[in-house]
Design a protein around this motif. Structure first.
Motif, PDB file in Angstrom:
ATOM      1  N   LEU A 110     -18.076  83.622  58.138  1.00 18.60           N
ATOM      2  CA  LEU A 110     -16.818  83.766  58.873  1.00 18.60           C
ATOM      3  C   LEU A 110     -15.866  82.604  58.638  1.00 18.60           C
ATOM      4  O   LEU A 110     -14.922  82.402  59.400  1.00 18.60           O
ATOM      5  CB  LEU A 110     -17.115  83.887  60.384  1.00 18.60           C
ATOM      6  CG  LEU A 110     -18.035  85.051  60.787  1.00 18.60           C
ATOM      7  CD1 LEU A 110     -18.297  85.014  62.279  1.00 18.60           C
ATOM      8  CD2 LEU A 110     -17.442  86.392  60.375  1.00 18.60           C
ATOM      9  N   ARG A 111     -16.075  81.831  57.578  1.00 17.81           N
ATOM     10  CA  ARG A 111     -15.155  80.751  57.230  1.00 17.81           C
ATOM     11  C   ARG A 111     -14.029  81.305  56.355  1.00 17.81           C
ATOM     12  O   ARG A 111     -14.241  81.699  55.219  1.00 17.81           O
ATOM     13  CB  ARG A 111     -15.892  79.636  56.470  1.00 17.81           C
ATOM     14  CG  ARG A 111     -16.976  78.929  57.273  1.00 17.81           C
ATOM     15  CD  ARG A 111     -16.392  78.043  58.342  1.00 17.81           C
ATOM     16  NE  ARG A 111     -17.451  77.313  59.059  1.00 17.81           N
ATOM     17  CZ  ARG A 111     -17.260  76.658  60.183  1.00 17.81           C
ATOM     18  NH1 ARG A 111     -16.076  76.658  60.750  1.00 17.81           N
ATOM     19  NH2 ARG A 111     -18.252  76.023  60.767  1.00 17.81           N
ATOM     20  N   GLY A 147     -19.147  79.657  62.641  1.00 18.49           N
ATOM     21  CA  GLY A 147     -18.565  79.912  61.329  1.00 18.49           C
ATOM     22  C   GLY A 147     -19.350  80.911  60.515  1.00 18.49           C
ATOM     23  O   GLY A 147     -18.993  81.206  59.375  1.00 18.49           O
ATOM     24  N   SER A 148     -20.416  81.469  61.111  1.00 18.36           N
ATOM     25  CA  SER A 148     -21.233  82.437  60.366  1.00 18.36           C
ATOM     26  C   SER A 148     -22.189  83.144  61.313  1.00 18.36           C
ATOM     27  O   SER A 148     -22.404  82.718  62.454  1.00 18.36           O
ATOM     28  CB  SER A 148     -22.029  81.734  59.259  1.00 18.36           C
ATOM     29  OG  SER A 148     -22.958  80.834  59.820  1.00 18.36           O
ATOM     30  N   THR A 287     -18.693  76.553  72.765  1.00 16.79           N
ATOM     31  CA  THR A 287     -17.292  76.891  72.515  1.00 16.79           C
ATOM     32  C   THR A 287     -16.981  78.303  72.985  1.00 16.79           C
ATOM     33  O   THR A 287     -15.953  78.556  73.627  1.00 16.79           O
ATOM     34  CB  THR A 287     -16.980  76.758  71.011  1.00 16.79           C
ATOM     35  OG1 THR A 287     -17.245  75.431  70.592  1.00 16.79           O
ATOM     36  CG2 THR A 287     -15.525  77.097  70.735  1.00 16.79           C
ATOM     37  N   VAL A 288     -17.871  79.246  72.678  1.00 14.66           N
ATOM     38  CA  VAL A 288     -17.673  80.639  73.103  1.00 14.66           C
ATOM     39  C   VAL A 288     -17.677  80.736  74.622  1.00 14.66           C
ATOM     40  O   VAL A 288     -16.876  81.466  75.219  1.00 14.66           O
ATOM     41  CB  VAL A 288     -18.768  81.536  72.485  1.00 14.66           C
ATOM     42  CG1 VAL A 288     -18.815  82.888  73.174  1.00 14.66           C
ATOM     43  CG2 VAL A 288     -18.515  81.713  70.998  1.00 14.66           C
ATOM     44  N   ASP A 335     -13.884  77.265  65.416  1.00  8.65           N
ATOM     45  CA  ASP A 335     -14.711  78.394  65.809  1.00  8.65           C
ATOM     46  C   ASP A 335     -13.959  79.697  65.542  1.00  8.65           C
ATOM     47  O   ASP A 335     -12.790  79.855  65.910  1.00  8.65           O
ATOM     48  CB  ASP A 335     -15.065  78.284  67.292  1.00  8.65           C
ATOM     49  CG  ASP A 335     -15.964  79.407  67.743  1.00  8.65           C
ATOM     50  OD1 ASP A 335     -17.180  79.255  67.633  1.00  8.65           O
ATOM     51  OD2 ASP A 335     -15.434  80.438  68.202  1.00  8.65           O
ATOM     52  N   PHE A 336     -14.651  80.655  64.909  1.00 11.31           N
ATOM     53  CA  PHE A 336     -14.026  81.910  64.483  1.00 11.31           C
ATOM     54  C   PHE A 336     -13.481  82.697  65.677  1.00 11.31           C
ATOM     55  O   PHE A 336     -12.357  83.211  65.646  1.00 11.31           O
ATOM     56  CB  PHE A 336     -15.055  82.740  63.720  1.00 11.31           C
ATOM     57  CG  PHE A 336     -14.559  84.073  63.238  1.00 11.31           C
ATOM     58  CD1 PHE A 336     -13.782  84.179  62.099  1.00 11.31           C
ATOM     59  CD2 PHE A 336     -14.878  85.233  63.925  1.00 11.31           C
ATOM     60  CE1 PHE A 336     -13.319  85.411  61.651  1.00 11.31           C
ATOM     61  CE2 PHE A 336     -14.431  86.473  63.483  1.00 11.31           C
ATOM     62  CZ  PHE A 336     -13.647  86.560  62.353  1.00 11.31           C
ATOM     63  N   ILE A 337     -14.255  82.819  66.748  1.00  7.64           N
ATOM     64  CA  ILE A 337     -13.829  83.594  67.916  1.00  7.64           C
ATOM     65  C   ILE A 337     -12.656  82.909  68.616  1.00  7.64           C
ATOM     66  O   ILE A 337     -11.676  83.564  68.986  1.00  7.64           O
ATOM     67  CB  ILE A 337     -15.014  83.779  68.880  1.00  7.64           C
ATOM     68  CG1 ILE A 337     -16.055  84.709  68.254  1.00  7.64           C
ATOM     69  CG2 ILE A 337     -14.551  84.323  70.228  1.00  7.64           C
ATOM     70  CD1 ILE A 337     -17.300  84.916  69.086  1.00  7.64           C
TER      71      ILE A 337
END
Length: 589
Positions: A110-111, A147-148, A287-288, A335-337
């Motif tokens: 997810l990077r 990130g993944s 983070t989420v 963070d992707f989300i």
């Protein structure tokens, strides 16, 4: 002396900077290296002053190197990240080994994912004797890193080896739980045959339908159900056709008939597998947690029904995200989300599935991320039984799975354009019926109700982004204790060395003649008397006279004269021990 200290220090700091080893271990190694170098230098020096000078010199070099490495890390962390380079190398090897074409899905990475590239070349070639809507599950993501999506660690598999060995003895697999449950109802359902040929999709995985019939295509020695290593290009499978509402109905049937011996025996196995799922598929990141706490801050209801949770997730994503297949997500190290929900606010299936999976976990429902291929009901209707169906990368898709107690993993669709509204309405009605019918029963502990898991208390909302050089208090304390222990050890070695030297001095006198022995004993005794400010005493004059004759004349020194000087030295040493102050006594010892 400085050169080896500089070399060792720079190597250790560089190792920390590129994350070759964790900071705490790196600092321990660094401290040990510096202390050993100092110890080596001291043993070649003449006094404690040289030790202090070298120690101060090494400390200055250490601070300079640490500051330089910290600045380099801040500026070049992406370029020198050792772990990331390893992952990039692994990804390159994976693509070279298992890929023949470019795949549309990022395979959990997810990077900075790019646009949804719909390659029209064949990926899978399938034939079905009953063409219908199909989710063909491929790669499964269990652990979200920001990130993944990754598989479980080897530790998780090792800890649960006996569990899966036991389950597989009864042909109980995560991929065929729905079939196991449906079989208990006694209804004669004919399985549907499905032939799948991998043309250019990733060859590391098989692509399996839900409600897999039997276990002939599964590995009995496998641990977990998130890995189905492909061994051939074409495989024929059997599965039970069905839908989400039907499987919910089976869940209610199990609740009503759980006292039947066969059902009770099945539920024991399912409960063992379920415990594994609840332990490992509710994991969140700090983070989420921070993002969702802010997102649901107005929601004060601690416990929700399953239907309420699924509807909440769908409605939230509908409000917060816009579907866009051409979006490029430049999240980098973020963070992707967090980046998707708070900055980009656009995405396609990988964005929707990732957020939905973690949102379900946050609300208490075990969930995981899936990539594979999707054949819609409308498209399946265009094909006859046994007719060849070509799935391209335009059919590549990501979705969420959640665990329904008693039934297993079910697909949960949240991506616009893929949601089956009719099926969702029918499922919602069954869920509502189930929440009323199973309330208060022991099965599944109120089977369709979930409570959010207890979340860790965190001082900062985003600990994932902390610099690796930002020490915590505990780490600093550990480092201080280690350094202090090394210095104490060094002092003990230094004292022990002096003690051995002292013993060697007295032992050496036994082999010397009277003249040399008198000179050394008298000199050592007078040094003690001067240092401890002790009065020489009544034997001083005679001992001095004998020492002068030993040094400046050729007269023979008799044994009784040597004994007198030895007695003089003995009395002075006794006076030092008896009359000296505390500091002087410690120094003497």
């Amino acid at each position: 002396t400085s050169l080896p200290v500089v070399i060792v220090t720079m190597v250790c700091c560089l190792g920390c900077m590129i994350q070759l080893f964790r900071v705490n271990y790196g600092m321990i190694l660094l401290a040990a290296g510096v202390v050993l170098l100092l110890a080596g230098k001291e043993f070649h020096g003449n006094n404690i002053r040289s030790l202090l000078m070298v120690f101060l010199e090494g400390t200055v070099v250490f601070c300079i190197c640490l500051a330089a490495a910290s600045l380099l890390h801040t500026k070049y962390t992406d370029k020198f990240c050792f772990e990331r380079k390893i992952k990039e190398a692994e990804a390159a090897i994976h693509k070279n080994k298992y890929h023949t074409e470019i795949t549309a899905m990022p395979e959990g990475n997810l990077r900075n994912p790019g646009i949804f590239e719909k390659n029209k070349s064949p990926s899978l070639r399938i034939k079905a004797d009953m063409p219908q809507k199909l989710y063909l599950r491929g790669r499964i993501g269990e652990i979200y890193t920001g990130g993944s999506w990754e598989e479980f660690s080897s530790t998780v598999y090792q800890e649960n080896e006996e569990l899966f060995y036991w389950l597989h003895q009864f042909d109980f697999y995560g991929q065929n739980i729905i079939y196991q449950a449906e079989k208990l109802k006694g209804e004669k359902k004919s399985p549907s045959k499905l032939e799948i040929e991998n043309v250019s999709a990733c060859r590391e995985q098989w692509y399996l339908p839900y409600a897999l019939y039997g276990s002939a295509s599964l590995r009995k020695e496998g641990i977990g159900d998130d890995k189905t290593r492909a061994e051939e290009g074409c495989v024929t499978l059997e599965y039970l056709p069905g839908s989400i509402p039907e499987w919910y109905g089976t869940s209610l049937w199990l609740a009503e008939n759980q006292k039947q011996p066969e059902v009770n025996e099945y539920l024991k196995k399912e409960e063992s597998y379920r415990d594994f799922v609840y332990k490992n598929n509710l994991q969140l990141t700090n983070t989420v947690v921070g993002v969702f706490e802010n997102l649901f801050k107005e929601d004060r209801k601690p416990e929700k029904g399953l239907g309420e949770i699924l509807e909440l997730v769908q409605e939230t994503l509908e409000k917060k995200l816009d579907y866009d297949e051409n979006v490029v997500t430049y999240n980098g190290n973020q963070d992707f989300i967090k980046y998707t929900l708070e900055q980009n606010k656009r995405g396609y299936s990988i964005h929707y599935a990732t957020i939905a999976t973690m949102m379900l976990r946050y609300l208490g429902v075990p969930a995981r991320y899936v990539e594979g291929y999707f054949l819609s009901e409308n498209e399946a209707a265009d094909y006859q039984a046994g007719e060849e169906i070509i799935l391209t990368e335009a059919h590549a898709h990501a979705w969420t799975e959640y665990y329904l107690d008693g039934i297993g993993w079910l697909p949960f669709e949240v991506t616009p354009g893929y949601i089956d509204e009719k099926e969702w309405e029918e499922a919602a009605a069954v869920i509502s019926q189930g929440e009323e019918a199973t309330l208060g029963k022991g099965f599944l502990q109120s089977s369709l109700t979930y409570t959010p898991p207890k979340l860790p208390k965190v001082e900062t909302q985003y600990p994932d982004l902390r610099s690796i050089f930002r020490f915590e208090t505990k780490q600093i304390l550990y480092l201080f204790v280690i350094l202090l222990s090394c210095l104490i050890l060094l002092a003990i070695l230094w004292v022990f060395k002096r003690h051995l030297k002292f013993r060697a001095f007295w032992k050496g006198l036994e082999n010397k003649d009277n003249r040399e022995a008198v000179e050394e004993i008298y000199g050592y005794t007078m040094m003690l008397a001067e240092r401890f400010q002790i009065s020489p005493g009544e034997l001083f004059l005679e001992a001095r006279s004998i020492n002068e004759r030993a040094r400046f004349s050729r007269e023979k020194i008799e044994d009784d004269q040597r004994s007198l000087v030895e007695e003089f030295g003995k009395r002075i040493r006794q006076s030092c021990r008896r009359d000296g102050n505390l500091i002087a006594t410690i120094k003497y010892h």
